[in-house]
Design a protein around this motif. Structure first.
Motif, mmCIF file in Angstrom:
data_model
loop_
_atom_site.group_PDB
_atom_site.id
_atom_site.type_symbol
_atom_site.label_atom_id
_atom_site.label_comp_id
_atom_site.label_asym_id
_atom_site.label_seq_id
_atom_site.Cartn_x
_atom_site.Cartn_y
_atom_site.Cartn_z
ATOM 1 N N LYS A 1 8.901 -3.238 -4.961
ATOM 2 C CA LYS A 1 9.194 -4.599 -5.434
ATOM 3 C C LYS A 1 9.965 -5.385 -4.381
ATOM 4 N N GLN A 2 10.905 -4.731 -3.712
ATOM 5 C CA GLN A 2 11.650 -5.404 -2.655
ATOM 6 C C GLN A 2 10.732 -5.794 -1.506
ATOM 7 N N ARG A 3 9.807 -4.911 -1.157
ATOM 8 C CA ARG A 3 8.871 -5.189 -0.063
ATOM 9 C C ARG A 3 7.935 -6.348 -0.435
ATOM 10 N N LEU A 4 7.483 -6.387 -1.686
ATOM 11 C CA LEU A 4 6.606 -7.458 -2.134
ATOM 12 C C LEU A 4 7.330 -8.801 -2.085
ATOM 13 N N SER A 5 8.590 -8.800 -2.513
ATOM 14 C CA SER A 5 9.397 -10.022 -2.457
ATOM 15 C C SER A 5 9.578 -10.477 -1.017
ATOM 16 N N GLN A 6 9.803 -9.510 -0.117
ATOM 17 C CA GLN A 6 9.978 -9.831 1.303
ATOM 18 C C GLN A 6 8.699 -10.437 1.881
ATOM 19 N N LYS B 1 9.621 11.965 -11.316
ATOM 20 C CA LYS B 1 9.901 10.728 -12.058
ATOM 21 C C LYS B 1 10.968 9.897 -11.342
ATOM 22 N N GLY B 2 12.038 10.560 -10.890
ATOM 23 C CA GLY B 2 13.108 9.852 -10.196
ATOM 24 C C GLY B 2 12.637 9.225 -8.894
ATOM 25 N N TRP B 3 11.812 9.966 -8.144
ATOM 26 C CA TRP B 3 11.312 9.448 -6.861
ATOM 27 C C TRP B 3 10.350 8.281 -7.106
ATOM 28 N N SER B 4 9.552 8.367 -8.163
ATOM 29 C CA SER B 4 8.617 7.281 -8.488
ATOM 30 C C SER B 4 9.361 5.999 -8.824
ATOM 31 N N GLN B 5 10.478 6.138 -9.533
ATOM 32 C CA GLN B 5 11.293 4.960 -9.845
ATOM 33 C C GLN B 5 11.858 4.340 -8.565
ATOM 34 N N LEU B 6 12.274 5.192 -7.635
ATOM 35 C CA LEU B 6 12.793 4.699 -6.359
ATOM 36 C C LEU B 6 11.690 3.993 -5.573
ATOM 37 N N GLU B 7 10.483 4.565 -5.571
ATOM 38 C CA GLU B 7 9.341 3.936 -4.909
ATOM 39 C C GLU B 7 9.037 2.572 -5.517
ATOM 40 N N ASP B 8 9.119 2.509 -6.840
ATOM 41 C CA ASP B 8 8.836 1.248 -7.535
ATOM 42 C C ASP B 8 9.827 0.165 -7.114
ATOM 43 N N GLU B 9 11.106 0.535 -7.012
ATOM 44 C CA GLU B 9 12.136 -0.424 -6.620
ATOM 45 C C GLU B 9 11.913 -0.911 -5.184
ATOM 46 N N ILE B 10 11.642 0.004 -4.274
ATOM 47 C CA ILE B 10 11.427 -0.368 -2.874
ATOM 48 C C ILE B 10 10.146 -1.174 -2.723
ATOM 49 N N THR C 1 0.832 -1.208 0.000
ATOM 50 C CA THR C 1 0.000 0.000 0.000
ATOM 51 C C THR C 1 0.865 1.256 0.000
ATOM 52 N N ASN C 2 0.240 2.381 -0.325
ATOM 53 C CA ASN C 2 0.932 3.671 -0.299
ATOM 54 C C ASN C 2 1.416 4.004 1.103
ATOM 55 N N GLU C 3 0.621 3.620 2.116
ATOM 56 C CA GLU C 3 1.024 3.875 3.499
ATOM 57 C C GLU C 3 2.285 3.086 3.856
ATOM 58 N N GLU C 4 2.369 1.853 3.359
ATOM 59 C CA GLU C 4 3.570 1.035 3.606
ATOM 60 C C GLU C 4 4.789 1.665 2.954
ATOM 61 N N ILE C 5 4.605 2.129 1.739
ATOM 62 C CA ILE C 5 5.736 2.734 1.020
ATOM 63 C C ILE C 5 6.232 3.967 1.765
ATOM 64 N N LYS C 6 5.295 4.785 2.252
ATOM 65 C CA LYS C 6 5.694 5.974 3.009
ATOM 66 C C LYS C 6 6.453 5.582 4.267
ATOM 67 N N GLU C 7 5.978 4.529 4.951
ATOM 68 C CA GLU C 7 6.657 4.064 6.159
ATOM 69 C C GLU C 7 8.056 3.541 5.845
ATOM 70 N N LEU C 8 8.213 2.911 4.676
ATOM 71 C CA LEU C 8 9.527 2.384 4.277
ATOM 72 C C LEU C 8 10.523 3.510 4.015
ATOM 73 N N PHE C 9 10.010 4.715 3.687
ATOM 74 C CA PHE C 9 10.884 5.867 3.467
ATOM 75 C C PHE C 9 11.155 6.641 4.761
ATOM 76 N N THR C 10 10.175 6.709 5.630
ATOM 77 C CA THR C 10 10.291 7.607 6.785
ATOM 78 C C THR C 10 10.469 6.890 8.118
ATOM 79 N N TYR D 1 17.676 -0.620 1.811
ATOM 80 C CA TYR D 1 18.154 -0.196 0.491
ATOM 81 C C TYR D 1 18.171 1.330 0.418
ATOM 82 N N PHE D 2 17.063 1.968 0.827
ATOM 83 C CA PHE D 2 16.964 3.428 0.780
ATOM 84 C C PHE D 2 17.917 4.070 1.787
#
Length: 789
Positions: free
Chosen positions: A196-201, A185-194, A101-110, A121-122
């Motif tokens: 994918k890593q979270r989904l794999s985890q 665009k650059g931040w979106s690519q970084l979000e996409d990578e993180i 989710t978007n909330e998970e992605i935000k938590e993975l950054f902050t 990774y970040f």
């Protein structure tokens, strides 16, 4: 002129005809089914996974990352595995309704809820970028004492200590709606990578949480880890060959076919090499070039400089002669390890062999009041004055030196020889006198140095030399290539290789001549027999005839490139032996291999091997350049995916059958339950070996049993026996073994702690890797990378 005038009048029609002719010309000899098929236009697809095309640009992104860390061949393998794993996990996660989710992605950054949630990774990416930036600022300050640049922590989401700050990331994201397009665009690519890593985890965690290790499995593992002490004898198999029938071979092959599998299609190749060896003329030319350089030897960046060498440090005998001469004397050219060398005695002087010194290191840290190199040097001057006025150097070192390793010893660095310290520090020490105080700036900061002692002065020498390899000239290279071409010609002349194009039907081979004649005949038929006014079409017919002829000539020249084929399977090696040419072979080459055995840069050979038109027995009509060799190759076998052919494993099977029969023969000679000593006496073996700490994690037994299968069988037998028990005869690859258990190691007791430890070991990636393997086995994966790389 009339023909040209008519062509000018019909420009559009002529261009259409030329276009049609060129279309036919370009695609003559191609597989037309692929041109007009639905897949023919997918020029950017390098493969597919379960029908989903893989874009080459996407693959190149992964490849670029891998190339930064690995050689090209390994990089391609790593990039492909990463891309395939990502696609398979994404598909499997979708089937299981796993999302990020978007909330998970935000938590993975902050890490606003829990700092431990931040993506490693970040976090590592930010800290690595900041450290590189900080190093650049510090380097700039060292090079320019007047530089007043300060470190901007806020630009890198770190606190004043350089540690990652999720709070700063959160503040940054609040203004996301106002970001420029490129930043978004650059931040979106970084979000996409993180993401994918979270989904794999998540997928990995789901698998591992679904696996349970039973109490019985844990107890078995604890038993397997116990260290046993044993004695054993090794009974080597007889060297004599044992007759094996064709029926036995076929039967063994059928029963053990599951052990003989190809996971992917591979191919075998034979090749002969023609090394590029410089000639006598090349050697003389190189020597003459070095003679010219020696007449005006200028020391520059291409030279190697041996600075302040003692006579005992010099190992080149010619340089030992050189140091006995006057300065600026030039020696050479002379041959040294296959290269021509010229050397110049740059300086001869007297210097100490060793120096004993102390120092106080000053540099700039965050929070220091001194912020420039210039001020540091002023402070060093002040410390120097204090020492001369009677202050204790050692106490000042303890108080001010940033070199904590030496400061606790009063700044004492001990004894060091020439070259052990950085150049600026070294030069000051070895050109000073005992008791001197010197100030010098190095990459580490500003040093106040005190020379405590030094050995006596001895002769030292600075020597510069220039080497030049003896390189093959263009004529030599051409001659070496010609040797490969002569091999092909000799093969044809001796009947070892035949030109496959000669066996073609001549009428079909020269179809384009017949087509041209037919076109002209039709034109003449309408003009002179039908009496029709078609003369205005003459220029177009002429143009069409020319295009057909060009296409035909091109087609014939292309078809002859691969028109060499062996007359029998052993012919290639036989010819190389008769011509005394270096022969070699390589088996199981895959289509993404970049080097074949010792052939450098042999990717083009691999591409030829896997070309759809290359057949077993074909010989390349090209001499390939691989490093310092020219190579002629022949495709000797195609090993399809699945069951290996009987011929490819025949020798292995014969060896296995012979080992079985030899083992049975040894077993038949043992009756009852002999001791190790009795069996050793019966088979005249020299030694009864002992081995300690034998368990299921053993990779070798007493350094006498190293074959993996032998170790596996040995350990399995030990685990099944009780103390004081002798094993039955154990089969190995090259010998049979008899084992006696001296003592059984104590087993670790079953406890909750051991249970948790083993379950964690079992779940740590093991089941996840197995799941990935199963996903691959049940997926339709098409790999077309070899077409592009």
């Amino acid at each position: 002129m009339a023909v040209l005038e008519k062509i000018r009048e019909k420009t559009v029609l002529v261009l259409v005809m030329i276009g049609l002719g060129m279309f036919g010309f370009l695609f003559m000899g191609s597989d037309q089914s692929s041109i007009f098929s639905c897949n023919g236009g997918q020029l950017n697809s390098i493969g597919s996974i379960n029908g989903e095309e893989i874009d080459i640009d996407k693959y190149n992104e992964y490849l670029g990352t891998s190339k930064n860390q690995d050689p090209e061949e390994i990089a391609h393998k790593s990039a492909w595995e990463s891309l395939v794993n990502e696609k398979l996990i994404s598909s499997a996660a979708s089937d299981l309704n796993l999302t990020v989710t978007n909330e998970e992605i935000k938590e993975l950054f902050t890490g606003s809820i829990n700092p431990n949630n931040v993506s490693l990774y970040f976090k590592n990416l930010i800290e690595d970028q900041f450290n590189r930036y900080k190093s650049q600022i510090e380097e700039r300050k060292r090079n320019n004492p007047n530089d007043t640049s300060t470190i901007q922590y806020d630009d890198y989401f770190v606190d004043v200590n350089g540690n990652f700050s999720g709070e700063k990331v959160g503040n940054f994201l609040e203004n996301r709606g106002q970001w420029p397009v490129e930043q978004e665009k650059g931040w979106s690519q970084l979000e996409d990578e993180i993401s994918k890593q979270r989904l794999s985890q998540k997928y990995q965690t789901l698998i591992e949480k679904g696996i349970y290790t039973t109490k019985s499995e844990i107890e078995t593992t604890l038993n397997e880890r116990a260290n046993d002490n044993v004695k054993y004898i090794s009974i080597p198999y007889p060297l004599e060959e044992v007759d094996v029938t064709e029926e036995e071979i076929l039967s063994y092959y059928d029963k053990h076919i599951s052990a003989y599998q190809n996971e992917e299609e591979t191919r075998n190749v034979e090749y002969v090499t023609f090394p590029i060896v410089p000639t006598k003329e090349d050697t003389i030319k190189t020597e003459q070039e070095m003679i010219k350089k020696s007449r005006n030897f200028v020391i520059n960046s291409k030279c190697t400089i041996l600075s302040f060498q003692k006579e005992s440090d010099i190992i080149d005998a010619n340089l030992l002669d050189l140091i006995k001469r006057q300065e600026v004397t030039v020696e050479g050219p002379y041959l040294k390890d296959g290269v021509y060398r010229i050397a110049k005695l740059s300086e001869s002087t007297l210097r100490s062999d060793s120096i004993k010194a102390s120092h106080i290191l000053l540099n700039i840290d965050e929070g220091d009041t001194i912020t420039t190199i210039s001020n540091l040097r002023d402070f060093a001057e002040d410390l120097k004055k204090q020492v001369k006025d009677g202050s204790d150097f050692g106490q000042l070192a303890v108080q001010y030196s940033k070199d904590k390793q030496s400061s606790i010893k009063g700044g004492d660095l001990g004894w060091f020889t020439e070259g052990m310290m950085v150049s600026e520090f070294n030069d000051v020490c070895f050109t000073s006198k005992i008791g001197a105080f010197e100030i010098v700036t190095t990459q580490y900061g500003v040093h106040l140095i005190k020379i405590d002692s030094m050995t006596k002065l001895i002769p030292k020498y600075t020597i510069a030399y220039l080497d030049k390899e003896i390189e093959a000239s263009e004529n030599t290279i051409k001659d070496c290539r010609y040797e490969g071409q002569k091999f092909i010609k000799a093969s044809v002349s001796q009947g070892v290789i035949q030109d496959d194009s000669k066996s073609k039907n001549k009428i079909l081979q020269y179809w384009w001549i017949l087509l041209d004649i037919g076109i002209i005949f039709v034109l003449l038929y309408f003009i002179y027999i039908k009496k029709r006014d078609v003369k205005r079409f003459v220029p177009y017919v002429v143009l069409l005839t020319i295009l057909v002829a060009v296409a035909g000539i091109y087609f014939d020249s292309e078809s002859e490139d691969d028109a060499m084929i062996l007359t029998d399977n052993s012919a290639f090696k036989s010819l190389s032996d008769s011509l005394n040419v270096r022969y070699d072979a390589a088996d199981a080459v895959n289509n993404m291999q970049f080097n074949i055995k010792d052939l450098q840069d042999s990717r083009e050979i691999v591409r030829w091997m896997f070309d759809a038109n290359t057949k077993v027995g074909d010989v390349s009509n090209t001499t390939y350049r691989c490093g310092d060799d020219f190579v002629v190759v022949s495709l000797s076998a195609i090993n399809p995916n699945g069951d290996k052919t009987l011929e490819s494993v025949r020798d292995i099977i014969i060896q296995e059958i012979q080992n079985d029969q030899k083992f049975d023969d040894i077993a038949s000679q043992l009756s009852g339950s002999p001791t190790l000593e009795e069996a050793s006496s019966l088979f005249n073996t020299d030694t009864v070996y002992t081995a300690s700490e034998v368990n299921f994690e053993s990779l070798a037994i007493n350094n006498t049993i190293t074959d993996a299968l032998d170790v596996q069988n040995f350990v399995g037998a030990v685990n099944a026996l009780d103390e004081g028990e002798t094993s039955r005869l154990i089969k190995g690859n090259n010998a049979a073994y008899l084992i006696y258990i001296v003592s059984k190691g104590s087993r670790t007791e079953y406890t909750e702690a051991e249970k948790d430890k083993i379950r964690q070991e079992n779940s740590f990636g093991v089941y996840y890797e197995q799941a990935l393997k199963t996903l691959k086995e049940n997926s339709d994966i098409v790999d077309n990378r070899s077409i592009f790389y």
